[in-house]
Design an enzyme around this catalytic site. Structure first.
Site, PDB file in Angstrom:
ATOM      1  N   ILE A 175      30.399 -16.643 -87.587  1.00 45.77           N
ATOM      2  CA  ILE A 175      30.428 -15.920 -86.319  1.00 45.77           C
ATOM      3  C   ILE A 175      29.423 -14.771 -86.427  1.00 45.77           C
ATOM      4  O   ILE A 175      29.432 -14.006 -87.385  1.00 45.77           O
ATOM      5  CB  ILE A 175      31.834 -15.331 -86.029  1.00 45.77           C
ATOM      6  N   GLU A 176      28.562 -14.659 -85.425  1.00 42.87           N
ATOM      7  CA  GLU A 176      27.554 -13.603 -85.388  1.00 42.87           C
ATOM      8  C   GLU A 176      27.872 -12.688 -84.212  1.00 42.87           C
ATOM      9  O   GLU A 176      28.048 -13.144 -83.085  1.00 42.87           O
ATOM     10  CB  GLU A 176      26.167 -14.215 -85.209  1.00 42.87           C
ATOM     11  N   VAL A 177      27.979 -11.400 -84.477  1.00 43.50           N
ATOM     12  CA  VAL A 177      28.170 -10.388 -83.431  1.00 43.50           C
ATOM     13  C   VAL A 177      26.916  -9.530 -83.448  1.00 43.50           C
ATOM     14  O   VAL A 177      26.521  -9.021 -84.503  1.00 43.50           O
ATOM     15  CB  VAL A 177      29.427  -9.528 -83.686  1.00 43.50           C
TER      16      VAL A 177
END
Length: 101
Positions: A93-95
């Site tokens: 997951i990339e924020v």
């Protein structure tokens, strides 16, 4: 702690058997544009307006390990700063946040 929220999805990259077939499906059926990022990098990227430092602190509070970042990356609309974590199924997951202009 600030009330953190994700603003939108910037780009979506999936683990697939046939990249060309999958891209053609998303283009044809959903009208999405295919974006190619450097060195075959894949990620699921959410855009936030909150500072990434607040997200890092929030992840620590939740007992979630930061896998990488903050690092500079390329988003659909230009340069972004990103942090990475894994969900319970080991999906990346990339924020990210775009620099203010």
């Amino acid at each position: 702690m600030a009330n953190l929220s994700l603003d939108r999805l910037d780009h979506l990259v999936l683990t697939v058997r046939d990249v060309d077939q999958t891209c053609a499906f998303y283009q044809r059926v959903l009208g999405m544009e295919v974006e190619t990022f450097g060195r075959g990098r894949t990620a699921l990227c959410f855009i936030t307006s909150a500072p990434l430092a607040d997200w890092v602190e929030h992840l620590k509070t939740c007992g979630v390990a930061l896998r990488d970042g903050p690092v500079k990356r390329s988003g659909a609309e230009g340069p972004i700063d990103s942090i990475y974590l894994d969900d319970p199924d080991q999906n990346s997951i990339e924020v990210s946040t775009y620099a203010s202009s």
